[in-house]
Structure formats: C-alpha cells, structure tokens
Write an enzyme that holds these catalytic residues in place. Structure first.
Site, mmCIF file in Angstrom:
data_model
loop_
_atom_site.group_PDB
_atom_site.id
_atom_site.type_symbol
_atom_site.label_atom_id
_atom_site.label_comp_id
_atom_site.label_asym_id
_atom_site.label_seq_id
_atom_site.Cartn_x
_atom_site.Cartn_y
_atom_site.Cartn_z
ATOM 1 C CB ILE A 261 -0.997 0.036 1.192
ATOM 2 C CG1 ILE A 261 -0.252 0.053 2.526
ATOM 3 C CG2 ILE A 261 -2.008 -1.095 1.109
ATOM 4 C CD1 ILE A 261 -1.089 0.613 3.666
ATOM 5 C CB THR B 48 3.446 3.185 19.375
ATOM 6 O OG1 THR B 48 4.272 2.822 20.472
ATOM 7 C CG2 THR B 48 4.087 4.351 18.675
ATOM 8 C CB SER C 217 12.933 5.105 17.905
ATOM 9 O OG SER C 217 11.640 4.687 17.474
ATOM 10 C CE1 TYR D 132 6.699 1.484 14.800
ATOM 11 C CE2 TYR D 132 7.414 1.863 17.058
ATOM 12 C CZ TYR D 132 6.452 1.431 16.167
ATOM 13 O OH TYR D 132 5.264 0.963 16.636
ATOM 14 C CG HIS D 133 8.512 5.039 19.188
ATOM 15 N ND1 HIS D 133 9.719 4.404 19.422
ATOM 16 C CD2 HIS D 133 7.576 4.265 19.798
ATOM 17 C CE1 HIS D 133 9.514 3.313 20.152
ATOM 18 N NE2 HIS D 133 8.219 3.189 20.390
ATOM 19 C CE LYS E 26 3.275 2.310 14.467
ATOM 20 N NZ LYS E 26 2.188 1.461 13.969
ATOM 21 C CB VAL F 186 1.971 -6.621 22.129
ATOM 22 C CG1 VAL F 186 1.023 -7.813 22.172
ATOM 23 C CG2 VAL F 186 1.229 -5.374 21.688
ATOM 24 C CG ASN G 95 6.933 -11.731 23.410
ATOM 25 O OD1 ASN G 95 6.259 -11.963 24.411
ATOM 26 N ND2 ASN G 95 6.390 -11.494 22.233
HETATM 27 N N1 USQ Z 1 14.682 -3.314 26.678
HETATM 28 C C1 USQ Z 1 15.551 -3.914 27.591
HETATM 29 N N2 USQ Z 1 16.130 -5.088 27.234
HETATM 30 C C2 USQ Z 1 15.895 -5.705 26.046
HETATM 31 C C3 USQ Z 1 15.009 -5.091 25.127
HETATM 32 C C4 USQ Z 1 14.421 -3.892 25.477
HETATM 33 O O1 USQ Z 1 15.785 -3.399 28.677
HETATM 34 O O2 USQ Z 1 16.456 -6.773 25.808
HETATM 35 C C5 USQ Z 1 14.003 -2.053 27.073
HETATM 36 C C6 USQ Z 1 14.205 -0.911 26.077
HETATM 37 O O3 USQ Z 1 15.388 -0.191 26.344
HETATM 38 C C7 USQ Z 1 12.931 -0.094 26.303
HETATM 39 C C8 USQ Z 1 11.892 -1.130 26.707
HETATM 40 O O4 USQ Z 1 12.619 -2.295 27.078
HETATM 41 O O5 USQ Z 1 13.109 0.798 27.356
HETATM 42 C C9 USQ Z 1 10.915 -1.485 25.606
HETATM 43 O O6 USQ Z 1 11.636 -1.943 24.479
HETATM 44 P P1 USQ Z 1 10.963 -2.892 23.387
HETATM 45 O O7 USQ Z 1 12.011 -3.265 22.396
HETATM 46 O O8 USQ Z 1 10.185 -3.977 24.033
HETATM 47 O O9 USQ Z 1 9.846 -1.920 22.792
HETATM 48 P P2 USQ Z 1 9.915 -0.658 21.829
HETATM 49 O O10 USQ Z 1 11.212 -0.512 21.140
HETATM 50 O O11 USQ Z 1 9.442 0.511 22.615
HETATM 51 O O12 USQ Z 1 8.852 -1.041 20.722
HETATM 52 C C10 USQ Z 1 7.823 -2.009 20.934
HETATM 53 C C11 USQ Z 1 7.290 -2.467 19.605
HETATM 54 C C12 USQ Z 1 6.632 -1.296 18.891
HETATM 55 C C13 USQ Z 1 5.584 -0.678 19.794
HETATM 56 C C14 USQ Z 1 6.184 -0.293 21.130
HETATM 57 C C15 USQ Z 1 5.162 0.172 22.128
HETATM 58 O O13 USQ Z 1 8.348 -3.014 18.810
HETATM 59 O O14 USQ Z 1 6.068 -1.740 17.670
HETATM 60 O O15 USQ Z 1 5.053 0.462 19.177
HETATM 61 O O16 USQ Z 1 6.795 -1.466 21.722
HETATM 62 S S1 USQ Z 1 5.819 1.393 23.211
HETATM 63 O O17 USQ Z 1 7.040 0.888 23.826
HETATM 64 O O18 USQ Z 1 4.815 1.689 24.186
HETATM 65 O O19 USQ Z 1 6.143 2.545 22.398
#
Ligand code: USQ
Length: 384
Positions: A75, A145, A180, A182-183, A186, A212, A241
C-alpha cells in the site's frame, strides 16, 4: 462487517484476522510480505518458521470453515493497488497494522530510517486518499504506539490535552516526544489522520498501544499451522517476549541501563479485545479518537524481576544482567499514562500474573529453540 486487515500476515494482524473471521465478519487480508524481507535483511527469524499466508488462510478454512481472502501488495509503494483494493472491497472498517514495527530497525542507519518513514507514512497517506475516493464512511482503526508520547514529566492523557495559555484555552493533540524514528513515523501518521478527520470528515480510532507480549490467542492455538510469529532478537523481539525466552535458555535477562525506564504493557489477547471494541464502537464521522491501549505499567527492572522469580521457582537460573543501554532513553523518569477509554467500553484486562508467566515459560520450553542466539547486539541509538 467487511473488514480489511492491513498487515494481516504479522504478529498481531494474523490473529486479528482470525478473530474477526470467527466473529462472523468478512475478512480481507492485505499484506506486502515485506516483514519477512526485513527479517531476512537483519538475520532475524521467529522462533518457529511461519507457514506462508496462503497456507495460513487454507488452514483457517480447514479448521473454522470460514474463508479469509487475501491479496499481496504494497500500500505504500503502490497507490494504484491501494485504490483498487478499496474500490473492490468497499470496507466498513480497515484495521491498519501494515507498518515497520521496530524502533531498533529504524535506528540502524539512514536507509532503514527512511524506508521506515516511506513505508509507514506513505502507506497511511495512500490509504487515506483511497478511502476518501471509494469508501469515505469507512472507519480506520490505526495501530499507533504509546511511544509517541515518550516519557514527559506530566501525566499522559489519551491523545488530547486541554491547554490554557495567556487566559485562553483550546483542546490540542497531546505534545509528542517520541524516542526513535519508528515512533516518530507513528506521530506523523497521527497528525495526518487527525488532519483528514478535521478537514475531510474521516473517522479514525488511533490506538496508542504499549508493548505487547504473549505467544498466541484462542485461534492460534487451534492448530499448529495457525500460530503467530514470536520474535526474540534485539530488533523485532519486544522486551517481555525476549525476557521469557532468555529465562528458558538460562541466559541472563538483558536489562538495558538500570531498568528504571517504564512502559505500558498488554497481553496479545487484549490487543485483539481492544481492536474488537474499537470495531464494534466506531469513531463518529469527523472524529479522531485516541485510546491508550495498555493494561499495566512496569519498569523494565520490575518486569525482569517478575519473570526471574517465577523462572527460579521452576528450576531455571533466572539471572538478570544490566547492560549498557544501546538506546538513548530516559531512566528514573515520571510516568503516569491514562488508559480509561477502552476500559469504559468494556475491556477486561488479562494481567501479567505468576500463573501466566509460569504457563508461558512452560510453553516456550516445549518449543524448538535451536536457532536462538542472544549474542547479537542491538543497534546503537548514537551515531558512530
Ligand atoms: N529493553 C531492555 N532489554 C531488552 C530489550 C528492550 O531493557 O532486551 C528495554 C528498552 O530499552 C525499552 C523497553 O525495554 O526501554 C521497551 O523496548 P521494546 O524493544 O520492548 O519496545 P519498543 O522498542 O518501545 O517497541 C515495541 C514495539 C513497537 C511498539 C512499542 C510500544 O516493537 O512496535 O510500538 O513497543 S511502546 O514501547 O509503548 O512505544
């Protein structure tokens, strides 16, 4: 309803398509399959290989007796395809997941930053124009997000903020401080969609979703061929995860920095419940409606400790390691985000309790984990 699931081959899109089909909606998946290409590009793969989209739809027909139609096309790169699909299907609702979802991917280099922008921002704009031409009453349910807001030092409202300034007041989109590229895409989507609602009378629900977690849903568990992807790598795997899988491998849980950074989280089953609530309670014509889609807030450290304590109880090491943070993000910050919108429409959250964690660990232990490797490093936010 006639519902298009854009990005219906993904971690959330595929379970959503099955859920809506199970509920009796006519479901059409549109996907460019580009996520499978991005995974190959960075050398990531889900824990178990995924069936093709064709085989998934076939398996769903076999299990449920219900047909999910699908169409492969991009798209973002192919506006003609987008117009054609919308003209043919004339959807009542479009659930839009068709975006590059990884913050680390968008931070690798100039190319991945720009391709994330092209894919996400242009895809959403093509969708808006196609809908305005062929289905202007269609309800867009857009996956945004929580990371759009970043970590401001004030409470996070749901999308909008009432501002008083020099004795006057207005209702403005909540100011964004994303973490980021990416963010940021959005944020651009939210701005473009709010504009389309205000100027052209579109109807949009923007779901600002937290991180999630979870292995699957009611429908993915019906048959092995119906599983969804489960990523654990530092680019496409999300934190909870990753921690679950690390615990099962007796690899230390990789907490970035001191782990005080706080985010909103939700179970994959609640993602589906939220999207269903949005579908059944559409935004009004001309309304840009925002829900903060998460059920609980945790710091990364709290999350690691929760998983570690359950892991230890079932005989795993449950070690935690603090790594230098590859990202540039605030630690020790204020975080208080509102999430009452979806709750008031009936969301009953599935919380992250000991029972759920134990069950998830035990399920992962049953999975083949030969290709799991935690030695790769996350891309750095700072330019080298
Ligand atoms: N983190 C760790 N250890 C790891 C991986 C991540 O401490 O091994 C920390 C990161 O530094 C961050 C937090 O965990 O502070 C979240 O990281 P993440 O990789 O789980 O999530 P993020 O990069 O924020 O992105 C994910 C999804 C994205 C969604 C977002 C929601 O990939 O698609 O939009 O979560 S949110 O975080 O609320 O923006």
């Amino acid at each position: 309803m006639r519902v298009i699931v854009l990005g219906g081959d993904g971690y959330l899109g595929w379970p959503t398509a099955m859920r809506f089909s199970a509920l009796g909606h006519e479901v059409f998946i549109v996907d460019s399959l580009i996520k499978r290409y991005w995974e190959a590009e960075v050398g990531a793969s889900p824990i178990e290989p995924l069936p093709t989209l064709r085989d998934r739809c076939k398996a769903w027909l076999g299990v449920s007796g219900k047909k999910i139609e699908y169409s492969v096309g991009d798209i973002a790169k192919n506006p003609r395809f987008t117009y054609k699909i919308i003209e043919q299907i004339k959807p009542d609702a479009v659930v839009h997941y068709a975006e590059q979802p990884s913050a680390p991917y968008s931070m690798i280099n100039r190319e991945t930053c720009i391709s994330t922008h092209n894919n996400n921002v242009n895809g959403t704009l093509n969708l808006v124009f196609a809908l305005m031409k062929h289905a202007p009453d269609c309800h867009i349910i857009k996956l945004g997000t929580m990371g759009e807001y970043g970590t401001p030092n004030i409470d996070i409202e749901e999308g909008w903020l009432n501002v008083e300034h020099n004795g006057r007041s207005d209702r403005m989109l909540y100011p964004k401080k994303p973490g980021s590229f990416y963010h940021l895409t959005k944020v651009h989507d939210s701005n473009n969609l709010e504009f389309a609602c205000r100027i052209w009378g579109m109807r949009v629900t923007d779901l600002n979703q937290g991180v999630v977690y979870g292995l699957g849903t009611e429908e993915t568990r019906l048959d092995k061929q119906l599983r969804t992807s489960f990523h654990f790598d530092s680019i496409f795997g999300t934190v909870l995860n990753r921690f679950l899988l690390q615990a099962t491998m007796n690899v230390p849980l990789t907490v970035y920095g001191n782990g005080s950074q706080t985010r909103g989280f939700l179970n994959i089953n609640d993602t589906l419940n939220c999207v269903q609530i949005a579908l059944e309670n559409p935004a009004l014509q001309g309304e840009f409606r925002v829900f903060n889609q998460f059920t609980e807030q945790f710091s990364v450290r709290e999350l690691a400790e929760k998983i570690s304590s359950v892991a230890k109880k079932i005989g795993l090491s449950g070690d935690i390691e603090n790594l230098d943070n590859p990202r540039v993000e605030q630690e020790n910050h204020y975080y208080n985000a509102k999430n009452s919108g979806l709750m008031s429409l009936g969301l009953k959250p599935q919380l992250l309790d000991e029972f759920w964690i134990k069950n998830a660990l035990e399920n992962i232990i049953q999975m083949p984990r030969d290709n799991v490797d935690f030695s790769e490093k996350s891309p750095l936010w700072k330019l080298k």
